[in-house]
Scaffold this active site. Structure first.
Site, PDB file in Angstrom:
ATOM      1  N   GLU A  47       1.121  -1.564   0.059  1.00  0.00           N
ATOM      2  CA  GLU A  47       0.207  -0.264   0.000  1.00  0.00           C
ATOM      3  C   GLU A  47       0.863   1.148  -0.069  1.00  0.00           C
ATOM      4  O   GLU A  47       0.853   2.363  -0.952  1.00  0.00           O
ATOM      5  CB  GLU A  47      -0.537  -0.013   1.623  1.00  0.00           C
ATOM      6  CG  GLU A  47      -1.880   1.092   1.298  1.00  0.00           C
ATOM      7  CD  GLU A  47      -2.856   1.181   0.421  1.00  0.00           C
ATOM      8  OE1 GLU A  47      -2.817   2.420  -0.681  1.00  0.00           O
ATOM      9  OE2 GLU A  47      -3.688   0.521   0.318  1.00  0.00           O
ATOM     10  N   ASP A  49       1.442   3.934  -3.159  1.00  0.00           N
ATOM     11  CA  ASP A  49       0.547   5.489  -2.416  1.00  0.00           C
ATOM     12  C   ASP A  49       2.393   6.470  -3.411  1.00  0.00           C
ATOM     13  O   ASP A  49       2.203   7.711  -3.823  1.00  0.00           O
ATOM     14  CB  ASP A  49       0.471   5.375  -1.330  1.00  0.00           C
ATOM     15  CG  ASP A  49      -0.861   4.594  -1.111  1.00  0.00           C
ATOM     16  OD1 ASP A  49      -1.214   4.787  -1.939  1.00  0.00           O
ATOM     17  OD2 ASP A  49      -1.183   5.094  -0.010  1.00  0.00           O
ATOM     18  N   SER A  76      -6.995   2.715  -4.241  1.00  0.00           N
ATOM     19  CA  SER A  76      -6.023   2.822  -2.713  1.00  0.00           C
ATOM     20  C   SER A  76      -4.686   3.282  -3.779  1.00  0.00           C
ATOM     21  O   SER A  76      -3.732   4.448  -3.811  1.00  0.00           O
ATOM     22  CB  SER A  76      -5.635   2.344  -2.178  1.00  0.00           C
ATOM     23  OG  SER A  76      -5.772   0.938  -2.431  1.00  0.00           O
TER      24      SER A  76
END
EC number: 3.4.14.10
Length: 551
Positions: free
Chosen positions: A270, A274, A470
């Protein structure tokens, strides 16, 4: 004492482990109702609405503190309450913009007495995460009209990790996307232009940022929020940026918040996704990664920890990317209102907050609620009206909605003014389909969308794939950061809260997505149609067209 909030049962996927360890303490937040109830939100719309005389006239911390100040009677009653329970004044401070009292390091035993609670240690059955929470708490009757919420109490927030499809990439197919970005023929693309992998060159070409070079590096900053001990690797970022953009000096600063920690040798998919895609879109804009913890014993709250920290900062990034969320139904309305108002405060400071819509479509599992009724499950903070929410697409020419793109309608927040024209046409087109399964007067999610499927990333030196809204969120945040860079470099104010502009003059700068649908709850969800829809919002961004609409 009268119950302020309670659950009939422990929220789904949480199990009690009994009493917390002896000596456990809590930092307790008491959010007070302001004397002028809607003052901050009113100010937010004034400074965010193009054409308003106050557009771009962002507030100072002192101005916000004045707007959120509680009534003197409120402070008098609350302080009397603390005094009665032996709460030392030295342990009390003011946070979250000025309307919240923080009691630092209070024992669980004392808090149980203060708010009529019974804190226990709970474990999440899927993630294994442990937190200290209570299923009910009370307040003196006289305080109910003065206190918005107390936290952490009954908020069972467990931010999920990114939806992902890990596998090693095919270098031949990747090369085709690089060709596409440079204008060369991409022979492996079908007539429908289905793509196998998403890379920075493809995104920069698709959303028209290739030619823009940031100029306000000394002023413009992009912030990326991290939770759950998710850390990005600077080594993986360097390899990623070198391969795709020949940018060997890409880096980021790390701010550790409430025992957030930082271990670059153990990166998470994650956090790597990002940082890598925020950097890929906004390089060489400075980036800061916020590593936010829950405290050593799981007593604190991720969201409140980060909001307390960021609202106290003197220099807040103009753009924030937030790729986490929780099921709205697991959170008290008073709690989500408090957190949402904190996001409104950020908007009054001129900050653009981008939040992912989630990767469960209309809801995870069978969506049966505590009453045994099927109900779609919107996610928070995506349902907050004062953030800009990013859904997911895939393919190109045309882009279509991804099946996992989170979307729907809030059960906690009513439809905001900026959606009054955009949402009703979708509801009319929907008709009686899904009637009773969602709140047709709630805030619609998402607002905007971007590519979200099969992103190539570097993990521990190897290329793998990751997917989810995301992943789409830092892409859009990077584009907004470029717009802020352009505005700052030309002597203008940053964009701040985006939605009044996006749903107004900015709408013409977006590419409407009219194909695809999301799924969830064991059924087909909502469909992307012409105009706004609860899968892709208003559509995908075009950087150049957005610049033109900002002149």
């Amino acid at each position: 004492m009268y119950i302020r909030h309670s659950w009939n049962a422990v929220p789904k996927n949480w199990v009690s482990l009994g009493q917390p360890p002896p000596g456990t303490t809590i930092d307790l937040y008491i959010a007070l109702k302001p004397q002028r109830e809607n003052a901050v939100v009113d100010a937010l719309y004034e400074v965010s609405e193009p054409g308003h005389p106050r557009y771009g006239a962002y507030l100072t911390k002192e101005q916000v503190a004045d707007l959120v100040a509680p009534h003197p009677e409120t402070l008098e009653l609350v302080n009397s309450w603390f005094e009665h329970h032996g709460i030392s004044s030295s342990s009390i401070s003011t946070t979250h913009g000025g309307n919240t009292l923080k009691l630092k390091g209070v024992s669980v035993t004392q808090v149980n007495t203060l708010i009529g609670a019974s804190y226990q240690l709970y474990r999440h059955v899927e993630s294994g995460e442990t937190i200290v929470r209570t299923v009910r708490y009370s307040l003196p009757t006289a305080l109910h009209r003065h206190v918005l919420t107390v936290a952490p109490t009954t908020s069972f927030v467990s931010p999920p990790t990114q939806w992902q499809t890990p596998r090693i990439r095919s270098s031949r197919k990747t090369a085709e996307l690089v060709k596409l970005a440079s204008g060369e023929p991409a022979t492996m693309l079908s007539s429908r232009a289905q793509i196998d992998y998403v890379t920075p060159p493809f995104l920069r070409w698709l959303y028209d940022t290739v030619a823009y070079i940031p100029m306000a590096m000394g002023e413009n900053v992009l912030g990326v929020v991290g939770f759950l001990g998710d850390y990005p690797s600077p080594t993986d970022l360097s390899a990623f940026m070198h391969k795709y953009l020949e940018a060997d000096d890409a880096t980021f600063r790390v701010d550790e918040i409430r025992d957030g920690g930082y271990d670059a040798t153990h990166p998470h998919r994650e956090a790597n996704t990002d940082i890598q895609y925020a950097e890929a879109m906004a390089y060489p804009t400075p980036h800061v990664f916020y590593s936010t913890g829950r405290g050593p014993t799981g007593t604190a709250d991720y969201y409140l920890n980060w909001l307390e920290y960021i609202l106290d900062e003197m220099n807040i990034p103009q753009t924030i990317s937030w790729s986490y969320g929780a099921e709205e139904r697991d959170l008290p309305r008073e709690y989500t209102s408090f957190v949402c108002n904190c996001f409104a405060t950020l908007g009054t400071y001129g900050v653009s907050v981008l939040v992912s819509s989630g990767d469960d479509g209309i809801g995870r599992g069978n969506c049966v609620n505590a009453n045994g009724v099927v109900r779609f499950i919107p996610r928070f903070p995506a349902t907050c009206p004062y953030v800009t929410v990013v859904g997911g697409t895939t393919n190109y020419d045309p882009e279509v909605a991804t099946w996992f793109s989170g979307g729907g309608f809030s059960d906690h927040f009513l439809r905001p003014a900026y959606q009054r024209q955009a949402v009703p046409p979708f509801l009319r087109d929907l008709g009686n389909r899904h009637q009773g399964l969602y709140n047709d007067s709630g805030r619609g999610v998402p607002d905007i969308a971007a590519q979200s499927f099969n992103f190539l990333i570097f993990m521990n030196g190897q290329e793998q794939t990751a997917s989810g809204t995301s992943a789409a969120t830092p892409v859009v945040a990077g584009i907004i950061s470029l717009l802020n860079d352009w505005r700052i470099s030309t002597g203008q104010d940053p964009l701040g809260f985006l939605n009044p502009w996006l749903y107004g003059t900015g709408r013409a700068a977006l590419t409407d997505i009219t194909e695809g649908s999301n799924q969830g709850c064991g059924m087909e969800g909502f469909s992307a149609i012409a105009g706004w829809d609860p899968v892709t919002g208003l559509g995908t961004p075009s950087f150049r067209r957005m610049m033109e609409r900002l002149f």
